[in-house]
Design a protein around this motif. Structure first.
Motif, PDB file in Angstrom:
ATOM      1  N   PRO A 122       0.837  -1.208   0.000  1.00  0.00           N
ATOM      2  CA  PRO A 122       0.000   0.000   0.000  1.00  0.00           C
ATOM      3  C   PRO A 122       0.861   1.243   0.000  1.00  0.00           C
ATOM      4  CG  PRO A 122       0.030  -0.998   2.185  1.00  0.00           C
ATOM      5  CD  PRO A 122       0.715  -1.958   1.261  1.00  0.00           C
ATOM      6  N   PRO A 123       0.375   2.342  -0.592  1.00  0.00           N
ATOM      7  CA  PRO A 123       1.153   3.588  -0.604  1.00  0.00           C
ATOM      8  C   PRO A 123       1.320   4.138   0.807  1.00  0.00           C
ATOM      9  CG  PRO A 123      -1.091   3.973  -1.378  1.00  0.00           C
ATOM     10  CD  PRO A 123      -0.940   2.481  -1.247  1.00  0.00           C
ATOM     11  N   ASP A 124       2.511   4.666   1.079  1.00  0.00           N
ATOM     12  CA  ASP A 124       2.806   5.211   2.406  1.00  0.00           C
ATOM     13  C   ASP A 124       2.321   6.656   2.476  1.00  0.00           C
ATOM     14  OD1 ASP A 124       3.683   5.596   4.925  1.00  0.00           O
ATOM     15  OD2 ASP A 124       5.824   5.598   4.459  1.00  0.00           O
ATOM     16  N   THR A 125       1.020   6.805   2.678  1.00  0.00           N
ATOM     17  CA  THR A 125       0.409   8.125   2.786  1.00  0.00           C
ATOM     18  C   THR A 125      -0.246   8.261   4.144  1.00  0.00           C
ATOM     19  OG1 THR A 125      -1.695   7.370   1.855  1.00  0.00           O
ATOM     20  CG2 THR A 125      -0.018   8.157   0.296  1.00  0.00           C
ATOM     21  N   ILE A 126      -0.591   9.508   4.492  1.00  0.00           N
ATOM     22  CA  ILE A 126      -1.253   9.748   5.771  1.00  0.00           C
ATOM     23  C   ILE A 126      -2.605   9.045   5.815  1.00  0.00           C
ATOM     24  CG2 ILE A 126      -2.280  11.538   7.223  1.00  0.00           C
ATOM     25  CD1 ILE A 126      -0.063  13.400   6.398  1.00  0.00           C
ATOM     26  N   GLY A 127      -3.339   9.070   4.675  1.00  0.00           N
ATOM     27  CA  GLY A 127      -4.646   8.395   4.643  1.00  0.00           C
ATOM     28  C   GLY A 127      -4.523   6.907   4.919  1.00  0.00           C
ATOM     29  N   TRP A 128      -3.538   6.249   4.270  1.00  0.00           N
ATOM     30  CA  TRP A 128      -3.351   4.820   4.516  1.00  0.00           C
ATOM     31  C   TRP A 128      -2.901   4.565   5.955  1.00  0.00           C
ATOM     32  CZ3 TRP A 128      -4.569   0.283   2.547  1.00  0.00           C
ATOM     33  CH2 TRP A 128      -5.005   0.220   1.234  1.00  0.00           C
ATOM     34  N   ARG A 129      -2.065   5.417   6.490  1.00  0.00           N
ATOM     35  CA  ARG A 129      -1.625   5.221   7.874  1.00  0.00           C
ATOM     36  C   ARG A 129      -2.787   5.356   8.855  1.00  0.00           C
ATOM     37  NH1 ARG A 129       4.439   6.819   9.507  1.00  0.00           N
ATOM     38  NH2 ARG A 129       5.526   5.999   7.679  1.00  0.00           N
ATOM     39  N   ILE A 130      -3.661   6.327   8.597  1.00  0.00           N
ATOM     40  CA  ILE A 130      -4.836   6.468   9.469  1.00  0.00           C
ATOM     41  C   ILE A 130      -5.734   5.236   9.346  1.00  0.00           C
ATOM     42  CG2 ILE A 130      -6.929   7.808   9.854  1.00  0.00           C
ATOM     43  CD1 ILE A 130      -5.381  10.299   9.066  1.00  0.00           C
ATOM     44  N   ALA A 131      -5.942   4.768   8.099  1.00  0.00           N
ATOM     45  CA  ALA A 131      -6.773   3.574   7.898  1.00  0.00           C
ATOM     46  C   ALA A 131      -6.168   2.357   8.589  1.00  0.00           C
ATOM     47  CB  ALA A 131      -6.940   3.313   6.399  1.00  0.00           C
ATOM     48  N   LEU A 132      -4.861   2.175   8.442  1.00  0.00           N
ATOM     49  CA  LEU A 132      -4.212   1.042   9.104  1.00  0.00           C
ATOM     50  C   LEU A 132      -4.254   1.197  10.619  1.00  0.00           C
ATOM     51  CD1 LEU A 132      -1.081   0.533   6.810  1.00  0.00           C
ATOM     52  CD2 LEU A 132      -3.137  -0.887   6.939  1.00  0.00           C
ATOM     53  N   ALA A 191      -6.476  -0.827  15.525  1.00  0.00           N
ATOM     54  CA  ALA A 191      -7.159  -0.622  16.807  1.00  0.00           C
ATOM     55  C   ALA A 191      -8.392  -1.514  16.917  1.00  0.00           C
ATOM     56  CB  ALA A 191      -7.540   0.848  16.970  1.00  0.00           C
ATOM     57  N   ILE A 192      -9.157  -1.636  15.821  1.00  0.00           N
ATOM     58  CA  ILE A 192     -10.357  -2.482  15.850  1.00  0.00           C
ATOM     59  C   ILE A 192      -9.972  -3.951  16.041  1.00  0.00           C
ATOM     60  CG2 ILE A 192     -12.284  -3.313  14.467  1.00  0.00           C
ATOM     61  CD1 ILE A 192     -12.436  -0.550  13.191  1.00  0.00           C
ATOM     62  N   VAL A 193      -8.963  -4.407  15.286  1.00  0.00           N
ATOM     63  CA  VAL A 193      -8.518  -5.803  15.431  1.00  0.00           C
ATOM     64  C   VAL A 193      -7.998  -6.050  16.845  1.00  0.00           C
ATOM     65  CG1 VAL A 193      -6.809  -7.476  14.643  1.00  0.00           C
ATOM     66  CG2 VAL A 193      -8.030  -6.074  12.984  1.00  0.00           C
ATOM     67  N   GLY A 194      -7.261  -5.074  17.385  1.00  0.00           N
ATOM     68  CA  GLY A 194      -6.756  -5.234  18.745  1.00  0.00           C
ATOM     69  C   GLY A 194      -7.869  -5.341  19.760  1.00  0.00           C
ATOM     70  N   VAL A 195      -8.919  -4.531  19.600  1.00  0.00           N
ATOM     71  CA  VAL A 195     -10.054  -4.613  20.529  1.00  0.00           C
ATOM     72  C   VAL A 195     -10.756  -5.965  20.413  1.00  0.00           C
ATOM     73  CG1 VAL A 195     -12.322  -3.637  21.047  1.00  0.00           C
ATOM     74  CG2 VAL A 195     -10.389  -2.125  20.627  1.00  0.00           C
ATOM     75  N   LEU A 196     -10.928  -6.453  19.175  1.00  0.00           N
ATOM     76  CA  LEU A 196     -11.568  -7.752  18.996  1.00  0.00           C
ATOM     77  C   LEU A 196     -10.742  -8.875  19.628  1.00  0.00           C
ATOM     78  CD1 LEU A 196     -12.832  -7.443  15.301  1.00  0.00           C
ATOM     79  CD2 LEU A 196     -14.174  -7.260  17.401  1.00  0.00           C
ATOM     80  N   LEU A 197      -9.417  -8.827  19.436  1.00  0.00           N
ATOM     81  CA  LEU A 197      -8.569  -9.856  20.041  1.00  0.00           C
ATOM     82  C   LEU A 197      -8.622  -9.786  21.563  1.00  0.00           C
ATOM     83  CD1 LEU A 197      -5.420  -9.715  17.712  1.00  0.00           C
ATOM     84  CD2 LEU A 197      -7.213 -11.456  17.769  1.00  0.00           C
ATOM     85  N   LEU A 204      -9.239   2.721  24.298  1.00  0.00           N
ATOM     86  CA  LEU A 204      -8.323   3.769  24.731  1.00  0.00           C
ATOM     87  C   LEU A 204      -6.873   3.303  24.610  1.00  0.00           C
ATOM     88  CD1 LEU A 204      -7.835   6.554  25.984  1.00  0.00           C
ATOM     89  CD2 LEU A 204      -8.077   5.499  28.238  1.00  0.00           C
ATOM     90  N   ALA A 205      -6.587   2.078  25.092  1.00  0.00           N
ATOM     91  CA  ALA A 205      -5.216   1.572  25.023  1.00  0.00           C
ATOM     92  C   ALA A 205      -4.757   1.403  23.578  1.00  0.00           C
ATOM     93  CB  ALA A 205      -5.116   0.243  25.770  1.00  0.00           C
ATOM     94  N   ALA A 206      -5.622   0.798  22.738  1.00  0.00           N
ATOM     95  CA  ALA A 206      -5.252   0.601  21.329  1.00  0.00           C
ATOM     96  C   ALA A 206      -5.081   1.941  20.618  1.00  0.00           C
ATOM     97  CB  ALA A 206      -6.314  -0.240  20.626  1.00  0.00           C
TER      98      ALA A 206
END
Length: 455
Positions: A7-17, A22-28, A188-190
């Motif tokens: 993926p391109p190293d842009t601010i938009g992609w970094r925010i999406a990642l 954070a969502i995956v971390g909360v689910l785990l 909050l932690a994630a």
């Protein structure tokens, strides 16, 4: 056409990642919580159908004659739960009938059975309760941690359910509160961790900008981070190079002018020797000396010699004590108060000249100089105090401008070309510090110098 799975190293992609991580971390974390939380994460007793099965058993036992009730109760099957029936005339039934109904859970279960069309008294207690000792069929040695539900039948007898292991969770409101609290803490932690790594390139860029502000001659800023930030850094580096080239050209031009002034000044002095009028000759030489001093001061200032000095760790408190001792040996009232030693990383000769300029000003215009040094783990605070008339409030900042002199108390006749404070501020700011002036209560001027301590 070349395709890349990266993926391109842009601010938009970094925010999406970041948001996705954070969502995956909360689910785990939720999966881990549900696996290890025990009864907190299990469904409540109403959701496990245990009450419905218990109600069916109660109705079935209540429908058969007394002689069949215990066999029917014993034959009932609920996992990890046994059922016992106690006649109305038994001591156990008498104890259960007179037991207090103070538990909130007792009231809730009583209402549940009433809502399902079979009003009856219900008691909940545990093995550490005194009621468990009045149950003759309960073996404490075999099941030391048991849960009990006693339901009163219409003829005064009691049916007691004994669960050797808790297969249900907390009430629904308590579970919702715990789950919401855990999810909030997890998010909050994630978010804190993800935001830290997302803002790391911006923090590094800000540190480089502060470094450039302290030393305009510093190298270009590192190009790192997402694409948009790298483009901004590249544009800043280009602007920085242009500004540095502009300043260097102007500095070289002014330094050359100051240097070239020495030749005509020397010629003027030689020609002045042929003036027969002694008074006019002395006036001419005095003006030549003033011009020579201004040229030398300007040349020294424009060279910025202090920036060519290598930084090293030195004893800042010892440097101030040495300055005070040197002036005291000359009979000048200079005093030092502060720690005996304090290590600082910087350019010692440049600092010595800057502090000497401040002391010279205090002696010229205040007749006395007091150096006060206070140090902490994060900051150095130096005060240079005199007892002179001070300066007008409007000029507290103007005196740092090159060649600026106050006409009354701080004019050319008292010494100086208006570059002492300018040079001192340049040295201090090059080390990440700052300098300010304040008029003291009762008269005198206070110079405040703040510097970051060595980490």
């Amino acid at each position: 056409m070349k395709f890349s799975l990266r993926p391109p190293d842009t601010i938009g992609w970094r925010i999406a990642l970041t948001v996705g991580s954070a969502i995956v971390g909360v689910l785990l974390l939720s999966v881990v919580f549900n696996h290890f939380a025990g009864v907190w994460a299990r469904p409540s007793v109403e959701e496990t159908a245990l009450l419905g099965r218990a109600n069916d058993i109660i109705l079935m036992v209540e429908a058969v004659p007394d002689s069949y009730r215990q066999p029917v109760a014993s034959a009932s099957r609920i996992p990890t739960t046994s059922v016992d029936w106690y006649p109305a005339n038994s001591p156990t039934a008498a104890v259960l009938a007179t037991a207090p109904r103070t538990s909130h859970a007792d009231a809730e279960l009583t209402q549940w059975f009433a809502a399902n069309g079979h009003p009856r008294t219900v008691l909940l207690f545990r093995s550490d309760d005194g009621l468990s000792g009045r149950l003759p069929r309960y073996d404490r040695t075999r099941d030391p941690h048991a849960y009990f539900m006693a339901a009163g039948l219409s003829d005064g007898s009691w049916l007691v359910f004994t669960a050797t292991r808790r297969a249900w969770g907390l009430p629904r409101p308590a579970q919702i509160a715990i789950a919401l609290g855990f999810v909030a803490l997890s998010i909050l932690a994630a978010s804190v961790v993800a935001t830290y790594y997302l803002s790391k390139p911006l923090r590094r860029f800000a540190d480089d900008l502060r470094r450039f502000g302290g030393d305009p001659r510093s190298g270009p800023v590192r190009e790192a981070g997402p694409r948009e930030l790298r483009a901004a850094i590249a544009a800043f580096n280009a602007l920085q190079a242009q500004l540095r080239k502009f300043v260097e050209d102007r500095t070289a031009m002014l330094a050359a002018m100051s240097h070239d002034l020495r030749t005509p000044l020397t010629k003027i002095r030689l020609r002045g020797e042929f003036i027969e009028d002694d008074d006019q000759r002395e006036r001419l030489f005095r003006d030549v000396d003033d011009l020579q001093a201004m040229a030398d001061s300007a040349l020294s200032f424009f060279r910025d010699d202090y920036k060519d000095e290598e930084a090293t760790v030195f004893d800042f408190a010892g440097l101030l004590r040495t300055i005070a001792d040197d002036y005291s040996d000359q009979g000048k009232p200079v005093f030092y108060a502060g720690p005996e030693r304090f290590a600082f990383s910087g350019r010692p000769f440049s600092f010595r000249r800057a502090c000497a300029n401040l002391v010279d000003n205090a002696l010229k215009y205040g007749n006395r100089a007091e150096l006060e040094l206070k140090c902490s783990a994060t900051q150095i605070h130096l005060k240079v105090i005199d007892h002179g008339p001070g300066i007008p409030s409007y000029a507290l900042e103007k005196v740092f401008a090159p060649f600026y002199r106050l006409e009354q108390s701080r004019n050319r006749s008292t010494g100086g070309m208006g570059l002492g404070l300018t040079s001192a501020r340049a040295v201090i700011q090059a080390h990440g510090g700052d300098i300010s002036l304040n008029n003291r209560q009762g008269g005198g001027l206070e110079v405040n110098v703040t510097l970051p301590a060595m980490s």
